[in-house]
Design a protein around this motif. Structure first.
Motif, PDB file in Angstrom:
ATOM      1  N   GLY A  25      66.989 -17.405  18.475  1.00 14.06           N
ATOM      2  CA  GLY A  25      65.781 -17.020  17.769  1.00 14.06           C
ATOM      3  C   GLY A  25      64.580 -17.731  18.366  1.00 14.06           C
ATOM      4  N   THR A  26      63.456 -17.091  18.307  1.00 13.55           N
ATOM      5  CA  THR A  26      62.224 -17.712  18.788  1.00 13.55           C
ATOM      6  C   THR A  26      61.025 -17.010  18.181  1.00 13.55           C
ATOM      7  OG1 THR A  26      60.978 -18.387  20.731  1.00 13.55           O
ATOM      8  CG2 THR A  26      62.068 -16.265  20.868  1.00 13.55           C
ATOM      9  N   ARG A  27      59.927 -17.708  18.170  1.00 14.67           N
ATOM     10  CA  ARG A  27      58.675 -17.135  17.690  1.00 14.67           C
ATOM     11  C   ARG A  27      57.674 -16.972  18.827  1.00 14.67           C
ATOM     12  NH1 ARG A  27      57.785 -18.622  11.726  1.00 14.67           N
ATOM     13  NH2 ARG A  27      59.824 -19.354  11.139  1.00 14.67           N
ATOM     14  N   ARG A  28      58.072 -17.424  20.011  1.00 11.20           N
ATOM     15  CA  ARG A  28      57.134 -17.425  21.134  1.00 11.20           C
ATOM     16  C   ARG A  28      57.647 -16.537  22.261  1.00 11.20           C
ATOM     17  NH1 ARG A  28      55.904 -23.566  22.259  1.00 11.20           N
ATOM     18  NH2 ARG A  28      54.332 -22.604  23.574  1.00 11.20           N
ATOM     19  N   LEU A  29      56.742 -15.724  22.801  1.00 12.70           N
ATOM     20  CA  LEU A  29      57.120 -14.798  23.856  1.00 12.70           C
ATOM     21  C   LEU A  29      57.637 -15.516  25.098  1.00 12.70           C
ATOM     22  CD1 LEU A  29      54.314 -12.090  23.622  1.00 12.70           C
ATOM     23  CD2 LEU A  29      56.720 -11.881  22.976  1.00 12.70           C
ATOM     24  N   GLU A  30      57.040 -16.662  25.429  1.00 13.97           N
ATOM     25  CA  GLU A  30      57.501 -17.366  26.625  1.00 13.97           C
ATOM     26  C   GLU A  30      58.925 -17.884  26.452  1.00 13.97           C
ATOM     27  OE1 GLU A  30      54.672 -20.248  24.459  1.00 13.97           O
ATOM     28  OE2 GLU A  30      54.625 -18.152  25.024  1.00 13.97           O
ATOM     29  N   ARG A  31      59.304 -18.240  25.249  1.00 17.06           N
ATOM     30  CA  ARG A  31      60.686 -18.665  24.995  1.00 17.06           C
ATOM     31  C   ARG A  31      61.627 -17.473  25.072  1.00 17.06           C
ATOM     32  NH1 ARG A  31      60.103 -23.349  26.486  1.00 17.06           N
ATOM     33  NH2 ARG A  31      59.313 -24.883  25.049  1.00 17.06           N
ATOM     34  N   ARG A  32      61.189 -16.329  24.597  1.00 18.61           N
ATOM     35  CA  ARG A  32      61.999 -15.117  24.704  1.00 18.61           C
ATOM     36  C   ARG A  32      62.281 -14.803  26.174  1.00 18.61           C
ATOM     37  NH1 ARG A  32      59.289  -9.548  24.506  1.00 18.61           N
ATOM     38  NH2 ARG A  32      58.670 -10.500  26.453  1.00 18.61           N
ATOM     39  N   ASP A  33      61.224 -14.893  26.982  1.00 15.95           N
ATOM     40  CA  ASP A  33      61.381 -14.636  28.412  1.00 15.95           C
ATOM     41  C   ASP A  33      62.311 -15.659  29.057  1.00 15.95           C
ATOM     42  OD1 ASP A  33      59.639 -12.510  28.089  1.00 15.95           O
ATOM     43  OD2 ASP A  33      57.894 -13.623  28.819  1.00 15.95           O
ATOM     44  N   GLU A  34      62.186 -16.914  28.646  1.00 19.79           N
ATOM     45  CA  GLU A  34      63.070 -17.971  29.154  1.00 19.79           C
ATOM     46  C   GLU A  34      64.515 -17.675  28.774  1.00 19.79           C
ATOM     47  OE1 GLU A  34      63.905 -22.591  28.084  1.00 19.79           O
ATOM     48  OE2 GLU A  34      61.811 -22.039  28.343  1.00 19.79           O
ATOM     49  N   ASN A  35      64.732 -17.273  27.527  1.00 24.85           N
ATOM     50  CA  ASN A  35      66.084 -16.947  27.065  1.00 24.85           C
ATOM     51  C   ASN A  35      66.664 -15.772  27.844  1.00 24.85           C
ATOM     52  OD1 ASN A  35      65.930 -18.981  25.158  1.00 24.85           O
ATOM     53  ND2 ASN A  35      65.397 -17.614  23.481  1.00 24.85           N
ATOM     54  N   LEU A  36      65.864 -14.746  28.061  1.00 24.23           N
ATOM     55  CA  LEU A  36      66.340 -13.580  28.806  1.00 24.23           C
ATOM     56  C   LEU A  36      66.705 -13.940  30.243  1.00 24.23           C
ATOM     57  CD1 LEU A  36      63.892 -10.824  27.506  1.00 24.23           C
ATOM     58  CD2 LEU A  36      66.355 -10.986  27.082  1.00 24.23           C
ATOM     59  N   ALA A  37      65.975 -14.881  30.830  1.00 29.09           N
ATOM     60  CA  ALA A  37      66.256 -15.297  32.207  1.00 29.09           C
ATOM     61  C   ALA A  37      67.620 -15.975  32.329  1.00 29.09           C
ATOM     62  CB  ALA A  37      65.152 -16.221  32.711  1.00 29.09           C
ATOM     63  N   ALA A  38      68.162 -16.448  31.221  1.00 24.85           N
ATOM     64  CA  ALA A  38      69.473 -17.089  31.241  1.00 24.85           C
ATOM     65  C   ALA A  38      70.570 -16.116  31.670  1.00 24.85           C
ATOM     66  CB  ALA A  38      69.808 -17.680  29.874  1.00 24.85           C
ATOM     67  N   THR A  39      70.348 -14.829  31.481  1.00 26.19           N
ATOM     68  CA  THR A  39      71.354 -13.848  31.878  1.00 26.19           C
ATOM     69  C   THR A  39      71.506 -13.779  33.393  1.00 26.19           C
ATOM     70  OG1 THR A  39      69.775 -12.014  31.878  1.00 26.19           O
ATOM     71  CG2 THR A  39      70.962 -12.448  29.810  1.00 26.19           C
ATOM     72  N   GLY A  40      70.530 -14.283  34.130  1.00 24.07           N
ATOM     73  CA  GLY A  40      70.591 -14.276  35.583  1.00 24.07           C
ATOM     74  C   GLY A  40      71.195 -15.531  36.178  1.00 24.07           C
ATOM     75  N   ILE A  41      71.571 -16.484  35.349  1.00 25.46           N
ATOM     76  CA  ILE A  41      72.163 -17.729  35.849  1.00 25.46           C
ATOM     77  C   ILE A  41      73.661 -17.515  36.015  1.00 25.46           C
ATOM     78  CG2 ILE A  41      72.648 -20.145  35.310  1.00 25.46           C
ATOM     79  CD1 ILE A  41      70.032 -20.158  33.710  1.00 25.46           C
TER      80      ILE A  41
END
Length: 78
Positions: free
Chosen positions: A28-44
């Motif tokens: 969960g997040t309230r910030r768009l930059e955290r959402r983007d950071e979380n989504l980038a985890a799928t590429g690790i």
């Protein structure tokens, strides 16, 4: 472990994604930059040694306390 510049949160999400095909973390997040950071985890891509190292580290964590207050746990146990 070589995290390739990933954040701790990204590594944690990547580790969860590497567990089983049906394990799907829902951060969960309230910030768009955290959402983007979380989504980038799928590429690790974690190699087997990375997953093993993280498994070992998580096994050494002692969980303390209850998951819910007692009144809430009684409702959850129904």
């Amino acid at each position: 472990m070589n995290t390739k510049g990933a954040s701790v949160g990204q590594v944690a999400l990547a580790w969860l994604l590497a567990q089983k095909p049906w394990v799907v973390p829902i951060p969960g997040t309230r910030r768009l930059e955290r959402r983007d950071e979380n989504l980038a985890a799928t590429g690790i891509e974690l190699i087997a040694d990375d997953v093993s190292e993280l498994d070992d580290a998580s096994a050494s964590v002692r969980v303390q306390g209850d998951r819910h207050p007692e009144a809430m746990q009684q409702v959850a146990d129904r």
